[in-house]
Design a protein around this motif. Structure first.
Motif, mmCIF file in Angstrom:
data_model
loop_
_atom_site.group_PDB
_atom_site.id
_atom_site.type_symbol
_atom_site.label_atom_id
_atom_site.label_comp_id
_atom_site.label_asym_id
_atom_site.label_seq_id
_atom_site.Cartn_x
_atom_site.Cartn_y
_atom_site.Cartn_z
ATOM 1 N N ASP A 107 0.844 -1.190 0.000
ATOM 2 C CA ASP A 107 0.000 0.000 0.000
ATOM 3 C C ASP A 107 0.878 1.238 0.000
ATOM 4 O OD1 ASP A 107 -2.782 -0.245 -0.229
ATOM 5 O OD2 ASP A 107 -2.961 -1.110 1.768
ATOM 6 N N ALA A 108 0.262 2.378 -0.263
ATOM 7 C CA ALA A 108 1.018 3.637 -0.369
ATOM 8 C C ALA A 108 1.045 4.410 0.938
ATOM 9 C CB ALA A 108 0.417 4.501 -1.473
ATOM 10 N N THR A 109 0.574 3.802 2.021
ATOM 11 C CA THR A 109 0.530 4.481 3.318
ATOM 12 C C THR A 109 1.856 4.317 4.064
ATOM 13 O OG1 THR A 109 -0.418 2.493 4.300
ATOM 14 C CG2 THR A 109 -1.965 4.167 3.524
ATOM 15 N N VAL A 110 1.941 4.984 5.214
ATOM 16 C CA VAL A 110 3.151 4.955 6.039
ATOM 17 C C VAL A 110 3.374 3.572 6.646
ATOM 18 C CG1 VAL A 110 4.071 5.801 8.251
ATOM 19 C CG2 VAL A 110 3.104 7.405 6.599
ATOM 20 N N MET A 111 4.595 3.049 6.569
ATOM 21 C CA MET A 111 4.961 1.841 7.302
ATOM 22 C C MET A 111 4.833 2.112 8.791
ATOM 23 S SD MET A 111 8.628 -0.205 7.403
ATOM 24 C CE MET A 111 9.506 1.205 8.124
ATOM 25 N N GLN A 112 4.207 1.188 9.521
ATOM 26 C CA GLN A 112 4.068 1.332 10.963
ATOM 27 C C GLN A 112 5.070 0.475 11.739
ATOM 28 O OE1 GLN A 112 2.129 3.494 12.494
ATOM 29 N NE2 GLN A 112 1.083 4.203 10.651
ATOM 30 N N SER A 113 5.351 -0.728 11.248
ATOM 31 C CA SER A 113 6.223 -1.644 11.968
ATOM 32 C C SER A 113 6.705 -2.727 11.018
ATOM 33 C CB SER A 113 5.488 -2.270 13.161
ATOM 34 O OG SER A 113 4.307 -2.939 12.730
ATOM 35 N N ALA A 126 4.218 -3.857 8.216
ATOM 36 C CA ALA A 126 2.790 -3.615 8.429
ATOM 37 C C ALA A 126 2.482 -2.135 8.244
ATOM 38 C CB ALA A 126 2.378 -4.065 9.823
ATOM 39 N N GLN A 127 1.294 -1.873 7.711
ATOM 40 C CA GLN A 127 0.831 -0.503 7.516
ATOM 41 C C GLN A 127 -0.689 -0.489 7.578
ATOM 42 O OE1 GLN A 127 1.710 -1.364 2.887
ATOM 43 N NE2 GLN A 127 1.817 0.786 3.401
ATOM 44 N N VAL A 128 -1.265 0.686 7.857
ATOM 45 C CA VAL A 128 -2.717 0.842 7.787
ATOM 46 C C VAL A 128 -3.129 0.747 6.323
ATOM 47 C CG1 VAL A 128 -4.647 2.413 8.202
ATOM 48 C CG2 VAL A 128 -2.782 2.235 9.876
ATOM 49 N N ARG A 129 -4.164 -0.022 6.049
ATOM 50 C CA ARG A 129 -4.578 -0.249 4.662
ATOM 51 C C ARG A 129 -5.056 1.038 3.998
ATOM 52 N NH1 ARG A 129 -9.255 -4.517 3.724
ATOM 53 N NH2 ARG A 129 -8.019 -5.526 5.372
ATOM 54 N N GLY A 130 -4.595 1.272 2.797
ATOM 55 C CA GLY A 130 -4.997 2.460 2.057
ATOM 56 C C GLY A 130 -6.494 2.492 1.812
ATOM 57 N N GLY A 157 8.861 9.934 1.814
ATOM 58 C CA GLY A 157 8.060 10.195 0.619
ATOM 59 C C GLY A 157 6.864 11.088 0.886
ATOM 60 N N VAL A 158 6.115 11.339 -0.174
ATOM 61 C CA VAL A 158 4.968 12.239 -0.095
ATOM 62 C C VAL A 158 3.689 11.443 0.111
ATOM 63 C CG1 VAL A 158 6.101 13.951 -1.551
ATOM 64 C CG2 VAL A 158 4.658 12.197 -2.611
ATOM 65 N N THR A 159 2.650 12.125 0.538
ATOM 66 C CA THR A 159 1.347 11.484 0.730
ATOM 67 C C THR A 159 0.899 10.802 -0.562
ATOM 68 O OG1 THR A 159 0.722 13.147 2.362
ATOM 69 C CG2 THR A 159 -1.061 11.880 1.355
ATOM 70 N N GLY A 160 0.475 9.548 -0.434
ATOM 71 C CA GLY A 160 0.053 8.774 -1.592
ATOM 72 C C GLY A 160 1.176 7.991 -2.240
#
Length: 323
Positions: free
Chosen positions: A60-66, A79-83, A307-310
Motif C-alpha cells: 500500500d502507499a501508506t506509512v509503514m508502521q512496523s 505492516a501498515q494501515v490499509r490504504g 516520501g509524499v502522501t500517496g
C-alpha cells in the motif's frame, strides 16, 4: 505513529501495579518481575549506523508502521494501515519483502488495529505473524493479540484467528518477538500508562500466559514526541520515538531517538538521537525489530517512513554492536 503516547500513556517509571491476568503480585520496583531474566549483552545505541535499504514501496502507499524478521527463514514483513480504510477501522496490510526491499507478497487484516509493533516466528519453513487484533474503533488499537501463519494473498478477519488477552484489565495491546531467546513481549495500557510483560514464546503460542517472566512499566521517554516502536533482545527492551519533518529535509528538526532499557535493573541504560536517513523527505520514525540467531549475527533494526502522501516509502537502518 502511536499518537496516544502524546497524551500521557508513556509517562512515569515506577508505580505499584498488578501485572497480568494470573495473579502476579504487586511490587514497588520499576521491574515488577518475580525473577530476573538471564543477563545478556545489549546493543550500543550510539554505534555506527548501517543502511539496509532506502525508499522502497510497500504493497500500500501508506506509512509503514512496523516490521519483523523471521530469522531462521530469512524473511522480512512490514505492516501498515490499509490504504482507503475507514479511520480507526483497524484494517492493515502486511507486505513480505526480500532483503533489498522488494515486495514478495501481501496479506490483508480486517479490523485488527494500528500495528505499532508486530512479531514473526518460524515454525519449520512456515512463518507465523503476531499482531494485535479485535480493534477498538474509538482509538483504532487492538484489544487482544493473535498469531497466524503467513499466507500470501489471504485476507483475515478477527473472527478467523485465535485471540488472547494476556492481561484482563489491559487495553491497547501490541506484541513483539524475541526469537533468539524464545520470548514474546506484550505491551499494553493500564490506567497509569503503558506496561510490558514478557512470556515464554512456546507457552504463548499454546495460549498459556500464566507465567510472567518479567513485567515492568514503560519508562518515560521524551515528552511530546511520538512513540514509534519497540522490541526485545535478551534482558533488554528497546524503544523508538520520533516525528516527521514538517516539510523538506531539515536535520535541525530531527528528533528520532533510540532507547535501551535494562529489564532486570529497571532503568534506561542508553539512548541516542540519530540522524540516520537525515536526507529523507518526511522521515518519520516507524518500527523496530531484531534479526539474528547469535550475538555475532544480531542486528537491531529501526525504520523510517519517507516520501509524499500517496507514495510513502520504507527505509531500514541497523546497529550491530553489542556491549
Amino acid at each position: 505513529m502511536d499518537k496516544l503516547s502524546r497524551r500521557g500513556l508513556l509517562t512515569g517509571a515506577g508505580a505499584v501495579v498488578a501485572a497480568g491476568t494470573f495473579g502476579l503480585p504487586t511490587a514497588t520496583a520499576r521491574n515488577l518481575s518475580p525473577t530476573a531474566l538471564p543477563t545478556t549483552k545489549r546493543f550500543k545505541m550510539s554505534a555506527t549506523t548501517n543502511e539496509f535499504f532506502r525508499s522502497q514501496p510497500l504493497h500500500d502507499a501508506t506509512v509503514m508502521q512496523s516490521f519483523a524478521f523471521d530469522t531462521p527463514n530469512n524473511r522480512l514483513f512490514a505492516a501498515q494501515v490499509r490504504g482507503g480504510s475507514v479511520s480507526n477501522g483497524g484494517d492493515l496490510t502486511l507486505t513480505r519483502l526480500d532483503f533489498a526491499g522488494n515486495e514478495l507478497g501481501y496479506m490483508y487484516l480486517t479490523g485488527f488495529g494500528h500495528a505499532v509493533s508486530i512479531g514473526a516466528e518460524a515454525s519449520g519453513s512456515t512463518t507465523y505473524i503476531w499482531t494485535e487484533t479485535d480493534v477498538d474503533t474509538t482509538n483504532g488499537r487492538g484489544r487482544q493479540i493473535c498469531r497466524f501463519p503467513w499466507q500470501s494473498g489471504k485476507t483475515l478477519t478477527t473472527a478467523s484467528v485465535t485471540k488472547w488477552k494476556p492481561v484482563s484489565n489491559g487495553t491497547i495491546f501490541t506484541p513483539a518477538t524475541d526469537q533468539r531467546f524464545g520470548r514474546l513481549g506484550v505491551r499494553y495500557a493500564l490506567a497509569d500508562g503503558m506496561h510490558i510483560n514478557v512470556y515464554s514464546l512456546a507457552a504463548a503460542r499454546a495460549g498459556d500466559f500464566s507465567t510472567v517472566l518479567a513485567s515492568f512499566k514503560q519508562p518515560a521517554l521524551t515528552p511530546g514526541i511520538d512513540f514509534q516502536g519497540w522490541t526485545l533482545y535478551g534482558s533488554y527492551a528497546y524503544f523508538w520515538e520520533g516525528e516527521a519533518y514538517p516539510g523538506e529535509p531539515d536535520e535541525t528538526k530531527a528528533n528520532s531517538k533510540l532507547w535501551c532499557y535494562d529489564i532486570n535493573a529497571g532503568e534506561i541504560v542508553d539512548s541516542f538521537l540519530t540522524l540516520a536517513g537525515k536526507s529523507l523527505t518526511y522521515r518519520e520514525a516507524e518500527g523496530m525489530a531484531v534479526y539474528g540467531s547469535t550475538d555475532a549475527t544480531a542486528r537491531l533494526y529501526f525504520g523510517f517512513a519517507s516520501g509524499v502522501t500517496g507514495a510513502r516509502r520504507a527505509n531500514l537502518f541497523y546497529r550491530n554492536t553489542l556491549v
